[in-house]
Design a protein around this motif. Structure first.
Motif, PDB file in Angstrom:
ATOM      1  N   HIS A 165      30.176  48.541  23.580  1.00 47.66           N
ATOM      2  CA  HIS A 165      30.968  48.576  24.801  1.00 47.66           C
ATOM      3  C   HIS A 165      30.925  47.339  25.422  1.00 47.66           C
ATOM      4  O   HIS A 165      31.479  46.684  25.921  1.00 47.66           O
ATOM      5  CB  HIS A 165      30.529  49.693  25.907  1.00 47.66           C
ATOM      6  N   GLY A 166      29.518  46.930  25.514  1.00 53.07           N
ATOM      7  CA  GLY A 166      28.997  45.655  26.202  1.00 53.07           C
ATOM      8  C   GLY A 166      29.588  44.302  25.373  1.00 53.07           C
ATOM      9  O   GLY A 166      29.998  43.364  26.071  1.00 53.07           O
ATOM     10  N   CYS A 167      29.679  44.531  24.159  1.00 46.53           N
ATOM     11  CA  CYS A 167      30.329  43.447  23.508  1.00 46.53           C
ATOM     12  C   CYS A 167      31.863  43.425  23.918  1.00 46.53           C
ATOM     13  O   CYS A 167      32.588  42.231  23.629  1.00 46.53           O
ATOM     14  CB  CYS A 167      30.044  43.638  21.995  1.00 46.53           C
ATOM     15  N   LEU A 168      32.645  44.404  23.948  1.00 47.32           N
ATOM     16  CA  LEU A 168      33.739  44.620  24.397  1.00 47.32           C
ATOM     17  C   LEU A 168      34.198  44.524  26.011  1.00 47.32           C
ATOM     18  O   LEU A 168      35.523  44.992  26.534  1.00 47.32           O
ATOM     19  CB  LEU A 168      34.596  45.711  23.703  1.00 47.32           C
ATOM     20  N   LEU A 169      33.269  44.128  26.676  1.00 43.33           N
ATOM     21  CA  LEU A 169      33.278  44.259  28.105  1.00 43.33           C
ATOM     22  C   LEU A 169      34.857  43.596  28.706  1.00 43.33           C
ATOM     23  O   LEU A 169      35.451  44.327  29.396  1.00 43.33           O
ATOM     24  CB  LEU A 169      32.344  43.464  28.902  1.00 43.33           C
ATOM     25  N   ILE A 170      35.134  42.701  28.207  1.00 48.49           N
ATOM     26  CA  ILE A 170      36.246  41.879  28.818  1.00 48.49           C
ATOM     27  C   ILE A 170      37.563  42.502  28.278  1.00 48.49           C
ATOM     28  O   ILE A 170      38.430  42.518  28.948  1.00 48.49           O
ATOM     29  CB  ILE A 170      36.291  40.349  28.551  1.00 48.49           C
ATOM     30  N   HIS A 171      37.664  43.234  26.921  1.00 50.90           N
ATOM     31  CA  HIS A 171      38.618  44.296  26.877  1.00 50.90           C
ATOM     32  C   HIS A 171      38.647  45.538  27.504  1.00 50.90           C
ATOM     33  O   HIS A 171      39.796  45.960  27.791  1.00 50.90           O
ATOM     34  CB  HIS A 171      38.501  44.432  25.401  1.00 50.90           C
ATOM     35  N   ASN A 172      37.680  46.021  27.718  1.00 44.74           N
ATOM     36  CA  ASN A 172      37.479  47.285  28.286  1.00 44.74           C
ATOM     37  C   ASN A 172      37.439  47.659  29.781  1.00 44.74           C
ATOM     38  O   ASN A 172      38.132  48.315  30.460  1.00 44.74           O
ATOM     39  CB  ASN A 172      36.168  48.151  27.940  1.00 44.74           C
ATOM     40  N   ASN A 173      36.988  46.613  30.463  1.00 45.37           N
ATOM     41  CA  ASN A 173      37.111  46.293  31.940  1.00 45.37           C
ATOM     42  C   ASN A 173      37.276  45.051  32.351  1.00 45.37           C
ATOM     43  O   ASN A 173      36.343  44.178  32.684  1.00 45.37           O
ATOM     44  CB  ASN A 173      35.605  46.831  32.435  1.00 45.37           C
ATOM     45  N   PRO A 174      38.467  44.553  32.152  1.00 47.31           N
ATOM     46  CA  PRO A 174      38.808  43.245  32.464  1.00 47.31           C
ATOM     47  C   PRO A 174      38.830  42.851  33.971  1.00 47.31           C
ATOM     48  O   PRO A 174      38.748  41.784  34.289  1.00 47.31           O
ATOM     49  CB  PRO A 174      40.436  43.160  32.174  1.00 47.31           C
ATOM     50  N   ALA A 175      38.711  43.918  34.915  1.00 54.62           N
ATOM     51  CA  ALA A 175      38.413  43.354  36.171  1.00 54.62           C
ATOM     52  C   ALA A 175      37.046  43.163  36.879  1.00 54.62           C
ATOM     53  O   ALA A 175      36.503  42.835  37.812  1.00 54.62           O
ATOM     54  CB  ALA A 175      39.021  44.648  36.816  1.00 54.62           C
ATOM     55  N   ALA A 176      36.051  43.414  35.594  1.00 57.93           N
ATOM     56  CA  ALA A 176      34.712  43.341  36.222  1.00 57.93           C
ATOM     57  C   ALA A 176      34.411  41.748  36.408  1.00 57.93           C
ATOM     58  O   ALA A 176      34.938  40.834  35.852  1.00 57.93           O
ATOM     59  CB  ALA A 176      33.870  43.689  34.768  1.00 57.93           C
ATOM     60  N   ALA A 177      33.216  41.547  37.271  1.00 57.04           N
ATOM     61  CA  ALA A 177      32.901  40.246  37.633  1.00 57.04           C
ATOM     62  C   ALA A 177      32.281  39.476  36.270  1.00 57.04           C
ATOM     63  O   ALA A 177      32.736  38.250  36.175  1.00 57.04           O
ATOM     64  CB  ALA A 177      31.519  40.581  38.644  1.00 57.04           C
ATOM     65  N   ALA A 178      31.708  40.163  35.428  1.00 62.28           N
ATOM     66  CA  ALA A 178      31.443  39.533  34.231  1.00 62.28           C
ATOM     67  C   ALA A 178      32.491  39.017  33.337  1.00 62.28           C
ATOM     68  O   ALA A 178      32.428  37.950  32.761  1.00 62.28           O
ATOM     69  CB  ALA A 178      30.389  40.485  33.310  1.00 62.28           C
ATOM     70  N   SER A 179      33.684  39.828  33.443  1.00 57.07           N
ATOM     71  CA  SER A 179      34.985  39.440  32.743  1.00 57.07           C
ATOM     72  C   SER A 179      35.597  38.310  33.331  1.00 57.07           C
ATOM     73  O   SER A 179      35.936  37.157  32.354  1.00 57.07           O
ATOM     74  CB  SER A 179      35.817  40.432  32.793  1.00 57.07           C
ATOM     75  N   GLU A 180      35.298  38.217  34.652  1.00 54.42           N
ATOM     76  CA  GLU A 180      35.958  36.879  35.305  1.00 54.42           C
ATOM     77  C   GLU A 180      35.017  35.660  34.797  1.00 54.42           C
ATOM     78  O   GLU A 180      35.532  34.491  34.804  1.00 54.42           O
ATOM     79  CB  GLU A 180      35.732  37.039  36.863  1.00 54.42           C
ATOM     80  N   GLN A 181      33.716  35.830  34.965  1.00 54.26           N
ATOM     81  CA  GLN A 181      32.777  34.863  34.316  1.00 54.26           C
ATOM     82  C   GLN A 181      33.095  34.396  32.837  1.00 54.26           C
ATOM     83  O   GLN A 181      33.218  33.257  32.444  1.00 54.26           O
ATOM     84  CB  GLN A 181      31.188  35.377  34.293  1.00 54.26           C
ATOM     85  N   TYR A 182      33.551  35.135  31.755  1.00 51.95           N
ATOM     86  CA  TYR A 182      34.069  34.940  30.870  1.00 51.95           C
ATOM     87  C   TYR A 182      35.184  33.961  30.712  1.00 51.95           C
ATOM     88  O   TYR A 182      35.421  33.013  30.023  1.00 51.95           O
ATOM     89  CB  TYR A 182      34.026  35.905  29.585  1.00 51.95           C
ATOM     90  N   ARG A 183      36.081  34.511  31.429  1.00 54.53           N
ATOM     91  CA  ARG A 183      37.387  33.653  31.825  1.00 54.53           C
ATOM     92  C   ARG A 183      37.272  32.480  32.460  1.00 54.53           C
ATOM     93  O   ARG A 183      37.645  31.272  31.971  1.00 54.53           O
ATOM     94  CB  ARG A 183      38.365  34.395  32.522  1.00 54.53           C
ATOM     95  N   ARG A 184      36.263  32.104  33.197  1.00 53.56           N
ATOM     96  CA  ARG A 184      35.967  31.005  33.892  1.00 53.56           C
ATOM     97  C   ARG A 184      35.299  29.878  32.806  1.00 53.56           C
ATOM     98  O   ARG A 184      35.702  28.572  32.864  1.00 53.56           O
ATOM     99  CB  ARG A 184      34.844  31.110  35.041  1.00 53.56           C
TER     100      ARG A 184
END
Length: 212
Positions: free
Chosen positions: A7-26
């Motif tokens: 689940h952690g590996c797929l964070l940006i897919h499963n929870n795109p609004a999470a702060a960590a997902s925003e970090q990956y986009r940045r």
């Protein structure tokens, strides 16, 4: 790999609004800027030592590029201990080692995923000396084949201080993203990894600090 790790590996897919997902986009956008906005981009994702979250970061960065609209290939170059097949629920082999060692066709080692725009090459069959193939003519040809079809290629590589694989692979790519983990990565190891990458004339296009 347990379900929580997947689940952690797929964070940006499963929870795109999470702060960590925003970090990956940045970091994705920063990499694009640092690379001079090249149309096609090949990157090695590595860390100073093992256990610092580079595979998780490689997966989430790959997904972030796919979400942007890129056609992405994620390659598991951890041929001693492959893990991406577990993340995406695909076969481990035939994979990278099979393509390099016995010449299995490129299309036969590339697996689609349930994420639009993202395909994966798993680590492949366990075989003696498989890691030596990462610095071979066969690897050069595989990357050239991949670059003809994909706009972004991310290689999940062994750690810099564990093997010479990351530097060898980076020499065939546009640069490296160095993954560090808060509370895990020792400062001396981070400096030594950077020294080795600099010595190998590898361009560091970005770094990412994991806090988990």
């Amino acid at each position: 790999m347990d379900s929580r790790s997947v689940h952690g590996c797929l964070l940006i897919h499963n929870n795109p609004a999470a702060a960590a997902s925003e970090q990956y986009r940045r970091i994705r956008n920063n990499i694009r800027i640092a690379s001079g906005k090249k149309e096609r981009l090949s990157l090695v994702i590595t860390s100073p030592s093992s256990g610092e979250g580079k595979s998780t970061s490689a997966v989430n960065l790959a997904i972030s590029f796919a979400q942007r609209g890129d056609k992405v290939l994620l390659v598991d170059a951890n041929v001693r201990n492959p893990i991406l097949n577990q993340v995406f629920g695909i076969k481990q082999w035939p994979g990278l080692s099979d393509g390099l060692a016995i010449g299995i066709e490129f299309n036969e080692i590339v697996y689609p995923t349930n994420i639009d725009g993202l395909a994966v090459i798993p680590g492949g069959s366990p075989m003696p000396g498989a890691a030596d193939l990462l610095d071979s003519q066969a690897m050069k040809e595989l990357l050239e084949r991949a670059k003809a079809e994909y706009t972004v290629i991310l290689i999940d590589s062994p750690a810099v201080l564990d093997t010479p694989d990351a530097i060898a692979l980076a020499g065939r790519c546009d640069g490296v993203v160095l993954i560090l983990r808060s509370g895990k990565t020792q400062q001396k190891n981070a400096f030594e990894a950077k020294r080795l990458l600099d010595f190998g004339k590898v361009k560091i296009l970005g770094s990412l600090l994991n806090r988990s």
